[in-house]
Design a protein around this motif. Sequence first.
Motif, PDB file in Angstrom:
ATOM      1  N   LEU A 128      30.402  75.997  38.272  1.00  0.00           N
ATOM      2  CA  LEU A 128      30.344  77.261  38.494  1.00  0.00           C
ATOM      3  C   LEU A 128      31.642  78.041  37.252  1.00  0.00           C
ATOM      4  O   LEU A 128      32.699  77.577  37.454  1.00  0.00           O
ATOM      5  CB  LEU A 128      30.770  77.846  39.750  1.00  0.00           C
ATOM      6  N   ALA A 129      31.226  78.780  36.460  1.00  0.00           N
ATOM      7  CA  ALA A 129      32.263  79.296  35.590  1.00  0.00           C
ATOM      8  C   ALA A 129      32.028  80.786  35.426  1.00  0.00           C
ATOM      9  O   ALA A 129      31.048  81.354  35.644  1.00  0.00           O
ATOM     10  CB  ALA A 129      32.227  78.554  34.103  1.00  0.00           C
ATOM     11  N   ASP A 130      32.968  81.598  34.840  1.00  0.00           N
ATOM     12  CA  ASP A 130      33.007  82.906  34.820  1.00  0.00           C
ATOM     13  C   ASP A 130      32.342  83.306  33.532  1.00  0.00           C
ATOM     14  O   ASP A 130      31.619  84.383  33.344  1.00  0.00           O
ATOM     15  CB  ASP A 130      34.387  83.446  34.689  1.00  0.00           C
ATOM     16  N   ARG A 131      32.187  82.403  32.477  1.00  0.00           N
ATOM     17  CA  ARG A 131      31.565  82.653  31.559  1.00  0.00           C
ATOM     18  C   ARG A 131      30.575  81.300  30.610  1.00  0.00           C
ATOM     19  O   ARG A 131      31.030  80.322  31.164  1.00  0.00           O
ATOM     20  CB  ARG A 131      32.509  82.977  30.121  1.00  0.00           C
ATOM     21  N   ALA A 132      29.977  81.570  30.002  1.00  0.00           N
ATOM     22  CA  ALA A 132      29.083  80.291  29.441  1.00  0.00           C
ATOM     23  C   ALA A 132      30.116  79.731  28.292  1.00  0.00           C
ATOM     24  O   ALA A 132      30.802  80.568  27.262  1.00  0.00           O
ATOM     25  CB  ALA A 132      27.995  80.982  28.341  1.00  0.00           C
ATOM     26  N   PRO A 133      30.435  78.589  28.639  1.00  0.00           N
ATOM     27  CA  PRO A 133      31.262  77.880  27.695  1.00  0.00           C
ATOM     28  C   PRO A 133      30.415  77.205  26.442  1.00  0.00           C
ATOM     29  O   PRO A 133      29.231  77.454  26.160  1.00  0.00           O
ATOM     30  CB  PRO A 133      31.856  76.583  28.598  1.00  0.00           C
ATOM     31  N   ASP A 134      31.238  76.373  25.606  1.00  0.00           N
ATOM     32  CA  ASP A 134      30.569  75.760  24.275  1.00  0.00           C
ATOM     33  C   ASP A 134      29.814  74.681  25.048  1.00  0.00           C
ATOM     34  O   ASP A 134      30.245  73.733  25.782  1.00  0.00           O
ATOM     35  CB  ASP A 134      31.656  75.262  23.496  1.00  0.00           C
ATOM     36  N   ASP A 135      28.428  74.641  24.588  1.00  0.00           N
ATOM     37  CA  ASP A 135      27.392  73.774  25.527  1.00  0.00           C
ATOM     38  C   ASP A 135      27.861  72.311  25.049  1.00  0.00           C
ATOM     39  O   ASP A 135      27.908  71.470  25.903  1.00  0.00           O
ATOM     40  CB  ASP A 135      25.955  74.085  24.740  1.00  0.00           C
ATOM     41  N   ASP A 136      28.296  71.929  23.742  1.00  0.00           N
ATOM     42  CA  ASP A 136      28.632  70.654  23.323  1.00  0.00           C
ATOM     43  C   ASP A 136      29.623  70.115  24.119  1.00  0.00           C
ATOM     44  O   ASP A 136      29.717  68.969  24.395  1.00  0.00           O
ATOM     45  CB  ASP A 136      29.015  70.727  21.886  1.00  0.00           C
ATOM     46  N   GLU A 137      30.654  71.183  24.212  1.00  0.00           N
ATOM     47  CA  GLU A 137      31.726  70.441  25.099  1.00  0.00           C
ATOM     48  C   GLU A 137      31.235  69.778  26.496  1.00  0.00           C
ATOM     49  O   GLU A 137      32.089  68.910  26.704  1.00  0.00           O
ATOM     50  CB  GLU A 137      32.661  71.696  25.502  1.00  0.00           C
ATOM     51  N   PHE A 138      30.562  70.317  26.989  1.00  0.00           N
ATOM     52  CA  PHE A 138      30.030  69.885  28.375  1.00  0.00           C
ATOM     53  C   PHE A 138      29.197  68.703  28.136  1.00  0.00           C
ATOM     54  O   PHE A 138      29.380  67.668  28.969  1.00  0.00           O
ATOM     55  CB  PHE A 138      29.289  70.885  29.281  1.00  0.00           C
ATOM     56  N   MET A 139      28.449  68.682  27.190  1.00  0.00           N
ATOM     57  CA  MET A 139      27.615  67.490  26.800  1.00  0.00           C
ATOM     58  C   MET A 139      28.448  66.227  26.717  1.00  0.00           C
ATOM     59  O   MET A 139      28.329  65.036  27.031  1.00  0.00           O
ATOM     60  CB  MET A 139      26.719  67.724  25.643  1.00  0.00           C
ATOM     61  N   ASP A 140      29.696  66.641  25.859  1.00  0.00           N
ATOM     62  CA  ASP A 140      30.654  65.423  25.477  1.00  0.00           C
ATOM     63  C   ASP A 140      31.371  64.957  26.743  1.00  0.00           C
ATOM     64  O   ASP A 140      31.602  63.860  27.039  1.00  0.00           O
ATOM     65  CB  ASP A 140      31.640  66.192  24.571  1.00  0.00           C
ATOM     66  N   PHE A 141      31.563  65.801  27.601  1.00  0.00           N
ATOM     67  CA  PHE A 141      32.232  65.775  28.876  1.00  0.00           C
ATOM     68  C   PHE A 141      31.314  64.715  29.895  1.00  0.00           C
ATOM     69  O   PHE A 141      31.788  63.680  30.481  1.00  0.00           O
ATOM     70  CB  PHE A 141      32.563  66.882  29.825  1.00  0.00           C
ATOM     71  N   GLY A 142      29.873  65.110  29.670  1.00  0.00           N
ATOM     72  CA  GLY A 142      28.854  64.399  30.569  1.00  0.00           C
ATOM     73  C   GLY A 142      28.745  62.902  29.987  1.00  0.00           C
ATOM     74  O   GLY A 142      28.883  62.009  30.524  1.00  0.00           O
ATOM     75  N   ARG A 143      28.871  62.679  28.722  1.00  0.00           N
ATOM     76  CA  ARG A 143      29.089  61.487  28.057  1.00  0.00           C
ATOM     77  C   ARG A 143      30.192  60.587  28.314  1.00  0.00           C
ATOM     78  O   ARG A 143      29.989  59.329  28.795  1.00  0.00           O
ATOM     79  CB  ARG A 143      28.811  61.730  26.547  1.00  0.00           C
ATOM     80  N   ARG A 144      31.379  61.162  28.363  1.00  0.00           N
ATOM     81  CA  ARG A 144      32.461  60.390  28.732  1.00  0.00           C
ATOM     82  C   ARG A 144      32.736  60.112  30.242  1.00  0.00           C
ATOM     83  O   ARG A 144      33.010  59.149  30.755  1.00  0.00           O
ATOM     84  CB  ARG A 144      33.885  61.304  28.409  1.00  0.00           C
ATOM     85  N   ALA A 145      31.941  61.157  31.009  1.00  0.00           N
ATOM     86  CA  ALA A 145      32.076  60.794  32.511  1.00  0.00           C
ATOM     87  C   ALA A 145      31.067  59.494  32.708  1.00  0.00           C
ATOM     88  O   ALA A 145      31.208  58.908  33.658  1.00  0.00           O
ATOM     89  CB  ALA A 145      31.671  62.215  33.227  1.00  0.00           C
ATOM     90  N   SER A 146      30.033  59.795  31.963  1.00  0.00           N
ATOM     91  CA  SER A 146      28.902  58.495  32.105  1.00  0.00           C
ATOM     92  C   SER A 146      29.539  57.305  31.983  1.00  0.00           C
ATOM     93  O   SER A 146      29.157  56.221  32.685  1.00  0.00           O
ATOM     94  CB  SER A 146      27.642  58.988  31.388  1.00  0.00           C
ATOM     95  N   ARG A 147      30.278  57.196  30.675  1.00  0.00           N
ATOM     96  CA  ARG A 147      30.849  56.151  30.353  1.00  0.00           C
ATOM     97  C   ARG A 147      31.970  55.705  31.667  1.00  0.00           C
ATOM     98  O   ARG A 147      31.881  54.294  31.874  1.00  0.00           O
ATOM     99  CB  ARG A 147      31.748  56.207  29.143  1.00  0.00           C
ATOM    100  N   ALA A 148      32.626  56.423  32.117  1.00  0.00           N
ATOM    101  CA  ALA A 148      33.467  56.247  33.269  1.00  0.00           C
ATOM    102  C   ALA A 148      32.900  55.790  34.427  1.00  0.00           C
ATOM    103  O   ALA A 148      33.017  54.668  35.114  1.00  0.00           O
ATOM    104  CB  ALA A 148      34.398  57.421  33.515  1.00  0.00           C
ATOM    105  N   MET A 149      31.569  56.195  34.648  1.00  0.00           N
ATOM    106  CA  MET A 149      30.803  55.798  35.885  1.00  0.00           C
ATOM    107  C   MET A 149      30.292  54.313  35.595  1.00  0.00           C
ATOM    108  O   MET A 149      30.259  53.785  36.708  1.00  0.00           O
ATOM    109  CB  MET A 149      29.755  56.590  35.919  1.00  0.00           C
ATOM    110  N   THR A 150      29.937  54.119  34.405  1.00  0.00           N
ATOM    111  CA  THR A 150      29.516  52.802  34.076  1.00  0.00           C
ATOM    112  C   THR A 150      30.551  51.753  34.404  1.00  0.00           C
ATOM    113  O   THR A 150      30.480  50.802  35.171  1.00  0.00           O
ATOM    114  CB  THR A 150      29.158  52.473  32.650  1.00  0.00           C
TER     115      THR A 150
END
Lengths: 344, 368
Positions: free
Chosen positions: B96-118
């Motif tokens: 949940l965020a107060d404002r819409a962030p940069d979409d790419d930033e979160f996608m990048d975070f998702g990729r990194r988090a996925s690698r960490a999950m692997t």
Amino acid sequence: MMLAPSVFGEYWDAVAQGDSGTATAVAYRELDAGASVIDLLEDLVCAAQAQVGNLWALNEWNIAQEHRATSVGEDVVGALAAGIAGPGAGRHVVIACTDGEWHALPSRVLGAALRSAGHRVSYLGASVPVRHFAQLVHETGPDVTAASCALSTRLFEARRMIEVSREAGIPVLVGGRGFGPGGRWAATLGADAWAPDARGAVAAMQGDALPSFTTGAPPLPAPDDSIEELRRRCPEIVAAGVQVMRARMPDVASYDDEQVRRTAEDIGHIIEFLCAALFVDDVRLFTDFVDWLRAILVARGVPSSTLRRGLHLVAQVIQSRPGPYDPVLRFLAQGADAVGDAAA
Amino acid sequence: VIDGVELRRHDSAGTDDFATGARPRTTRALDTVAADALYHATGHAAIHPVPVPAPVLSGLGVPSGSAERLARPGGVLITVPLTAATSSKRAVLAVLADRAPDDDEFMDFGRRASRAMTAAAIYEEQTVLARTLRAALVPAQLPAIEGVQLGAAYRPAQEASQIGGDFYDVTPRPDGRWALSIGDVCGKGIGAAVLTGQVRQSLRTASLVTDDPVETLRIVNETLLRSDGTTFVTALYGLLDVDGPDVCLTLANGGHPPPLVLRDGSVTAARTQGTLIGMLPDATFGELEIRLRPDDLVLLYTDGVPEARGATGLLGNEPVLRMLADCAGMTAQAVTERLMQLVLEHVGEWPHDDIAMLAVRATAPQNA
């Protein structure tokens, strides 16, 4: 409920004689008479242990006597813990002594106290390597970790435990004399809570003192490169310190081998406590130690003047090594002043 | 808090955690049909304006209304799909965020988090493996035996895996006596640990077919020679009899350091020798009998004790004997702990070998 004053006397006699059976019987009898486990832990086991420490400090007891009495305390804690019912609805806590910390009794008391308060306790014991601690914390995912540290020289290891635990989001409760009077260095090192004794720890576990989640440990206030340098050079400073003391101090020059060995040990402790004081950036850690050492030495026939002169000579030895040692020398000078004040 | 956006994770417990921001500790794998749909629909990070569409919320298992309670007007719910390559589990991170962030930033975070999950999934498998192995090998708790006190201390060389090549064991026998052993398998780490398990098991099995300690070691010797022939072990194995007037310990020695006996404040090393176990077909194993009077203590240890190396060299036998002599009247457990402190303080920050100690102390007769 308060224990009758005669009970402690009876318990103490058993401890002093190394008689676990009688000591345990006294504790069980009081338990049956309505005393709580925590009362017995605090008012018998811990009170007796404080007495043991005093007798050692006054040179009335030797180390073997101290160990024997301590092992009685451990037996009594074990016996009391054995009678506690399974964990209730409390939290899961991992208890460990910091690496190099062999005073396990306080942490055993803590374990028994928390279990009697309904918490689930994983007890790791004395001198737990940080790697071992880290692995267990990650594997078992406790709600809280508790680190016990009786010697301030082990605060480096305490800090690493705090870092490991908080990095995993798990809040840390700390206790033990190592954290200073009133736990003054607990917050500096990033502990989430400090407890003065087992009762305080039980209260901290029940109250709001410990969050359910914590963030990484904040950085230390005054990172200082001279600490590492000093720790690394400790053996050579000790060797040079003994040499200089023997050359310049006639009383030390006449020491026998055992006394020389003890002197070297004391200089080693002085350096270690200096490092610890620098680590928490508080000269009181060092002056408190010097004060304690002075009392120990005086009880063993070494005058204050020898300690004061020794501190000055150690400062000279350090000064002669390469490296910026300004805070080190300032702390040492304040330590020597503390001896002067006390002797005056 | 990541870049000023507060992460709040939904936990399987229900909506309250979502609303109060519970400690994000366990990640719940989304396995409902709705979650799958959400996952596929949002293969990339998505930003949902508040009020959040009902299908998104039900996909997250959150009743409608709870997000609205948290988000400020104009806020957004960001969903980031996370997936581990080595696992069928998937998760959606909801922010949940107060404002819409940069979409790419979160996608990048998702990729990194996925690698960490692997990586975490692989790590988890290995942890389970190590834990299973360790559970089988770490010395079991000592039994309570009437008439004697037992104490033990154990530090494996590899602190992280906590698996070593030293072992000790005290197990009951059908005839009322106790089988007792301590040993040191050549090598270190997992390989030695696996062999440790074999040796300990062989000892237990052999002790079922004979009550002669020397014969027991012969059987283990034979077993090791047949299975491999390149590995060996030193061990003391014996039977503890607490029925007689004295506590009696009959030991066979297979190349192991001799036991130390503490009596009336003085320490003697038992005279015994024998060949290593698992090296020679015609090995000979020494036998000795130790009778313990009340308060006498016998210490069995592995060579990690005298051969502990620190800044000042090897510890040696002398300090061990001196300290043990000073332990009169202490409980068996306190004695082993005190000696372990001696060894580890000597070692300091140096790496050490496996260290194991087992002490047996005869207690005073009952009603004392």
